[in-house]
Write a protein that holds these residues in place. Structure first.
Motif, PDB file in Angstrom:
ATOM      1  N   GLU A   1       8.991  -4.349  -0.570  1.00  0.00           N
ATOM      2  CA  GLU A   1       8.297  -5.339   0.024  1.00  0.00           C
ATOM      3  C   GLU A   1       9.520  -6.672  -0.490  1.00  0.00           C
ATOM      4  OE1 GLU A   1       5.158  -5.268   0.636  1.00  0.00           O
ATOM      5  OE2 GLU A   1       4.711  -7.432   0.738  1.00  0.00           O
ATOM      6  N   ILE A   2      10.414  -6.423  -1.175  1.00  0.00           N
ATOM      7  CA  ILE A   2      11.581  -7.936  -1.463  1.00  0.00           C
ATOM      8  C   ILE A   2      12.508  -7.708  -0.294  1.00  0.00           C
ATOM      9  CG2 ILE A   2      13.139  -8.296  -3.067  1.00  0.00           C
ATOM     10  CD1 ILE A   2      11.784  -6.921  -5.636  1.00  0.00           C
ATOM     11  N   ALA A   3      12.971  -6.671   0.327  1.00  0.00           N
ATOM     12  CA  ALA A   3      13.588  -6.612   1.078  1.00  0.00           C
ATOM     13  C   ALA A   3      13.365  -7.426   2.841  1.00  0.00           C
ATOM     14  CB  ALA A   3      14.683  -5.089   1.659  1.00  0.00           C
ATOM     15  N   ASP A   4      11.410  -7.179   3.094  1.00  0.00           N
ATOM     16  CA  ASP A   4      10.709  -7.718   4.118  1.00  0.00           C
ATOM     17  C   ASP A   4      11.095  -8.810   3.937  1.00  0.00           C
ATOM     18  OD1 ASP A   4      10.816  -4.564   4.928  1.00  0.00           O
ATOM     19  OD2 ASP A   4       8.547  -4.640   4.331  1.00  0.00           O
ATOM     20  N   LEU A   5      10.852  -9.764   2.836  1.00  0.00           N
ATOM     21  CA  LEU A   5      10.564 -10.871   2.507  1.00  0.00           C
ATOM     22  C   LEU A   5      11.618 -11.352   3.186  1.00  0.00           C
ATOM     23  CD1 LEU A   5       8.665 -13.312   1.587  1.00  0.00           C
ATOM     24  CD2 LEU A   5       9.090 -12.753  -0.401  1.00  0.00           C
ATOM     25  N   ILE A   6      13.174 -10.814   2.069  1.00  0.00           N
ATOM     26  CA  ILE A   6      14.069 -11.811   2.539  1.00  0.00           C
ATOM     27  C   ILE A   6      14.809 -11.442   3.963  1.00  0.00           C
ATOM     28  CG2 ILE A   6      16.581 -11.362   1.806  1.00  0.00           C
ATOM     29  CD1 ILE A   6      15.616  -9.907  -0.652  1.00  0.00           C
ATOM     30  N   ILE A   7      14.789 -10.859   4.542  1.00  0.00           N
ATOM     31  CA  ILE A   7      15.038 -10.099   6.303  1.00  0.00           C
ATOM     32  C   ILE A   7      13.934 -11.784   6.788  1.00  0.00           C
ATOM     33  CG2 ILE A   7      14.387  -8.697   8.177  1.00  0.00           C
ATOM     34  CD1 ILE A   7      15.079  -6.655   5.499  1.00  0.00           C
ATOM     35  N   LYS A   8      12.256 -10.946   6.506  1.00  0.00           N
ATOM     36  CA  LYS A   8      11.930 -12.070   7.283  1.00  0.00           C
ATOM     37  C   LYS A   8      12.300 -13.153   7.186  1.00  0.00           C
ATOM     38  CE  LYS A   8       7.219 -14.371   7.078  1.00  0.00           C
ATOM     39  NZ  LYS A   8       5.710 -14.208   6.299  1.00  0.00           N
TER      40      LYS A   8
ATOM     41  N   SER B   1       1.127  -1.159  -0.329  1.00  0.00           N
ATOM     42  CA  SER B   1       0.168   0.285   0.062  1.00  0.00           C
ATOM     43  C   SER B   1       0.968   1.382   0.005  1.00  0.00           C
ATOM     44  CB  SER B   1      -0.621   0.235   1.310  1.00  0.00           C
ATOM     45  OG  SER B   1      -0.320   0.801   2.355  1.00  0.00           O
ATOM     46  N   HIS B   2       0.338   2.354   0.255  1.00  0.00           N
ATOM     47  CA  HIS B   2       1.021   4.021  -0.591  1.00  0.00           C
ATOM     48  C   HIS B   2       1.971   3.560   1.361  1.00  0.00           C
ATOM     49  CE1 HIS B   2      -1.407   4.417  -3.119  1.00  0.00           C
ATOM     50  NE2 HIS B   2      -0.881   5.088  -3.682  1.00  0.00           N
ATOM     51  N   LYS B   3       0.943   2.940   2.185  1.00  0.00           N
ATOM     52  CA  LYS B   3       1.594   3.629   3.781  1.00  0.00           C
ATOM     53  C   LYS B   3       2.995   2.562   3.922  1.00  0.00           C
ATOM     54  CE  LYS B   3       0.314   4.626   8.589  1.00  0.00           C
ATOM     55  NZ  LYS B   3      -1.617   4.031   8.464  1.00  0.00           N
ATOM     56  N   SER B   4       2.480   1.149   4.332  1.00  0.00           N
ATOM     57  CA  SER B   4       2.931  -0.090   5.143  1.00  0.00           C
ATOM     58  C   SER B   4       3.601  -0.531   4.045  1.00  0.00           C
ATOM     59  CB  SER B   4       2.582  -0.272   6.148  1.00  0.00           C
ATOM     60  OG  SER B   4       1.486  -1.051   5.674  1.00  0.00           O
ATOM     61  N   THR B   5       4.657  -0.890   4.364  1.00  0.00           N
ATOM     62  CA  THR B   5       4.642  -2.615   3.813  1.00  0.00           C
ATOM     63  C   THR B   5       5.480  -3.553   4.796  1.00  0.00           C
ATOM     64  OG1 THR B   5       6.719  -1.606   3.426  1.00  0.00           O
ATOM     65  CG2 THR B   5       5.149  -1.656   1.452  1.00  0.00           C
ATOM     66  N   GLY B   6       5.736  -4.333   4.971  1.00  0.00           N
ATOM     67  CA  GLY B   6       6.149  -5.359   5.466  1.00  0.00           C
ATOM     68  C   GLY B   6       5.889  -6.224   5.101  1.00  0.00           C
ATOM     69  N   ALA B   7       6.521  -7.082   6.301  1.00  0.00           N
ATOM     70  CA  ALA B   7       6.752  -8.602   5.865  1.00  0.00           C
ATOM     71  C   ALA B   7       5.393  -9.273   4.997  1.00  0.00           C
ATOM     72  CB  ALA B   7       6.582 -10.306   6.686  1.00  0.00           C
ATOM     73  N   LEU B   8       5.552 -10.210   3.724  1.00  0.00           N
ATOM     74  CA  LEU B   8       4.076 -10.227   3.220  1.00  0.00           C
ATOM     75  C   LEU B   8       3.247 -11.156   3.945  1.00  0.00           C
ATOM     76  CD1 LEU B   8       6.145 -11.396   0.277  1.00  0.00           C
ATOM     77  CD2 LEU B   8       5.004 -10.133   0.360  1.00  0.00           C
TER      78      LEU B   8
END
Ligand code: F6R
Length: 281
Positions: free
Chosen positions: A37-44, A4-11
């Protein structure tokens, strides 16, 4: 998946109305959100001690996403050591060292600038008569690694995803495909006048793409607006291969305002995004 425009996070698995389209003012903003979004998934996945399997695309659309990922690696220490990648496609019989190969493209725009183990980067390769075997091997490799966690897609002006041209079987697997005149003409911009431009490619099939757990399609620019409208609001048809994404459980179509300009329910998508931000974040 909560882009979304505001928050991204782990998928996270989230079901949206027909197909979730998010419209950004410009391509820069759209690309940054996708990279996050991609970075959050990698980190998760790192925190879970797991590999992160990304399906990647070439072409103009993902270049800013890759630039942002490279920036995050250099400035924020984002590591790609747990990342395995599968590219969508490659020209048939093209040497990986050819400057027009997608191998070269991925090195130039991403792999040469991050700490990924190159042994974990897969791009289909087909030479001579071994094409059926190379396609089967590519499918087996994806399966043996456990499938793709997140597939990034661009969109052809004729609605293709990967090199699955109009009338491709919606359940096709990795195979060799003859490109349409339209695709060859669109991609001529990447080749110098005297360079040989292939018109055959090897591509993940539509069924292969649909197996990914999450899909993000990026559509940028006015020239994509008709294909975007067909994909999001048209009937599911092999005439617009991207329209099959309407059947995927976890897909987000990320657009700039130009690419979104032919959407009949444009205002509704902006409204649903506002409602999402108000009630879900
Ligand atoms: C590239 C690919 C193609 C492109 C599409 C859009 O690996 O699979 O489907 O995503 O042709 O290309 P651009 O982004 O150059 O407009």
């Amino acid at each position: 998946m909560n882009i979304s425009h505001k928050s991204t996070g782990a998928l996270e698995k989230t079901r949206f109305e027909k197909i979730h389209s998010v419209i950004f003012k410009d391509s820069k903003e759209a690309s940054k959100i996708i990279a996050k979004e991609i970075a959050d998934l990698i980190i998760k996945k790192q925190k879970q001690n797991k590999n992160c399997v990304l399906g990647l695309a070439t072409g103009s659309s993902p270049i800013s996403v890759y630039q942002e990922l490279v920036r995050m690696h250099k400035e924020e220490g984002l590591s790609f050591k747990n990342v395995i990648t599968f590219n969508l496609d490659e020209y048939y019989s093209m040497d990986k060292n050819d400057i027009n190969s997608y191998h070269h493209f991925m090195g130039t725009h991403l792999f040469n600038h991050i700490d990924i183990d190159k042994k974990n980067t897969y791009i289909p390769e087909c030479f001579n008569n071994d094409y059926e075997l190379c396609c089967e091997n590519y499918e087996s490799k994806i399966k043996s690694i456990g499938g793709v966690d997140l597939q990034l897609l661009g969109l052809g002006t004729n609605g293709h995803i990967g090199f699955n041209e109009p009338t491709s079987s919606l359940s096709s697997r990795t195979r060799v495909k003859t490109l349409t005149e339209n695709t060859v003409a669109n991609n001529a911009r990447f080749f110098d006048d005297k360079e040989f431009q292939p018109s055959i490619a090897v591509t993940m099939g539509i069924g292969t793409i649909m197996d990914a757990d999450n899909i993000i399609l990026i559509g940028l620019g006015k020239h994509k607006s008709k294909a975007v409208a067909d994909l999001v609001e048209g009937p599911i048809s092999s005439f617009c291969p991207g329209s099959v994404l309407q059947n995927h459980q976890n897909v987000v179509i990320v657009l700039d305002s130009l690419a979104a300009s032919e959407l009949k329910l444009y205002d509704y998508y902006i409204h649903t995004e506002k409602m999402y931000l108000k009630f879900m974040c």
